[in-house]
Design an enzyme around this catalytic site. Structure first.
Site, mmCIF file in Angstrom:
data_model
loop_
_atom_site.group_PDB
_atom_site.id
_atom_site.type_symbol
_atom_site.label_atom_id
_atom_site.label_comp_id
_atom_site.label_asym_id
_atom_site.label_seq_id
_atom_site.Cartn_x
_atom_site.Cartn_y
_atom_site.Cartn_z
ATOM 1 N N TYR A 1 0.854 -1.190 0.000
ATOM 2 C CA TYR A 1 0.000 0.000 0.000
ATOM 3 C C TYR A 1 0.887 1.236 0.000
ATOM 4 O O TYR A 1 1.593 1.521 0.974
ATOM 5 C CB TYR A 1 -0.926 0.026 1.213
ATOM 6 N N ASN B 1 -19.404 3.206 11.006
ATOM 7 C CA ASN B 1 -19.042 1.811 10.778
ATOM 8 C C ASN B 1 -18.962 1.001 12.060
ATOM 9 O O ASN B 1 -19.411 -0.151 12.115
ATOM 10 C CB ASN B 1 -17.704 1.739 10.039
ATOM 11 N N SER C 1 -4.574 -14.362 1.995
ATOM 12 C CA SER C 1 -5.518 -13.384 1.456
ATOM 13 C C SER C 1 -5.800 -13.724 0.003
ATOM 14 O O SER C 1 -4.866 -13.854 -0.801
ATOM 15 C CB SER C 1 -4.951 -11.963 1.559
#
Length: 319
Positions: free
Chosen positions: A54, A293, A151
């Site tokens: 990232y 959230n 993942s």
């Protein structure tokens, strides 16, 4: 905040986790990221997820600095390895060399002595599985990581890794991080049942389908100027960004109203209805997103709400 075990394993994670894909270190400045991280922690979030790729390490640096003031053992810090971090022949994949070196780089960027959950970001067809499983076991034995996971691995790949680790006496994978939402359900047929059978927890990403399930998009041709759909991230949304989907999502607002929640909370609670979904990983660019959230963790939905939600969204879910 609810806490759930990571599959059959002892470590528990907050039912809502905060991620950093496409945000921290990139479109979200460090100060704003820190506000979101701190707000999440104040509300009980202890699971924080990032990856070395990232923003080429920048997200790990931002996340590490934001978490530095918190007691380390109160956190479950996760990162990932696989994607290329340079141009060299050994700068990607899941070889012993790449994984070992990138683990050290991630520890440095995060500013910690160990990683709670180290995840193989994808399956590596070019590296023997035993090499990857063995290096993960070595990192556990060295104390650099506590657990490892996968993942976006297939059911067969996950099963093979668990079987191999059990046979060799190595630390097995304890979790999988797949994409999952009411608009992306592919893992329900084989991956979720395989993980449940083998005791892996699922920490799912994009549970709100890149924000589509929040209901903020009404037209595929007229999107808010400051939204993901109007920027570079739009390419990640193409698989389900069409008018039929947007119209269906708009219809779910009534269900959310009747359930006493927001569309975003309904979408997250829908994912969490699965017992072996340990955590939903959300993104946030401002503290108010975190507030919305996190509230989903304590939302209890009746079967009638789930059925009504499915009746609208299942026909338009990506296949």
């Amino acid at each position: 905040m609810q806490f759930r075990k990571l599959g059959r394993w002892g470590m528990q994670v907050s039912a809502v986790g905060l991620g950093s894909w496409l945000t921290y270190g990139g479109s979200v400045e460090a100060d704003a990221a820190r506000e979101c991280v701190w707000r999440a922690y104040d509300l009980g979030v202890t699971f924080f997820d990032t990856a070395n790729v990232y923003m080429r390490g920048r997200a790990e640096e931002v996340m590490g600095r934001a978490l530095a003031d918190f007691q380390r053992d109160s956190l479950v810090l996760a990162t990932k390895v696989y994607f290329p971090m340079g141009e060299g022949p050994n700068d990607g994949g899941l070889s012993r060399k790449h994984v070992s070196e990138q683990c050290d780089h991630s520890l440095r960027r995060l500013g910690v002595d160990y990683i709670d959950l180290y995840q193989c970001h994808r399956y590596d067809e070019d590296t023997p599985l035993e090499e990857t499983c063995r290096v993960m076991d070595d990192l556990v034995r060295q104390g650099k990581i506590l657990y490892w996971g996968t993942s976006e691995w297939s059911a067969d790949q996950i099963a093979h890794a668990v079987s191999l680790c059990r046979a060799e006496g190595w630390a097995p994978p304890v979790s999988n991080q797949p994409q999952y939402s009411a608009l992306w359900r592919q893992i329900e047929e084989r991956i979720l049942p395989t993980c449940e059978d083998l005791g892996l927890g699922s920490v799912v990403w994009s549970p709100l389908a890149m924000g589509i399930l929040t209901g903020k998009y009404e037209s595929a041709d007229d999107v808010p100027a400051d939204s993901r759909a109007a920027g570079d991230d739009a390419k990640f949304m193409n698989r389900y960004f069409n008018q039929a989907v947007l119209d269906a999502v708009q219809k779910t607002s009534k269900i959310a109203d009747e359930a006493g929640c927001t569309p975003a909370q309904l979408g997250l609670a829908w994912c969490l209805r699965q017992a072996f979904v340990s955590s939903v990983i959300v993104g946030a660019t401002k503290p108010s997103h975190v507030d919305d959230n996190v509230a989903a963790a304590d939302l209890e939905l009746g079967d009638d709400v789930i059925d009504a939600y499915d009746e609208i969204l299942e026909p338009v879910a990506a296949s």
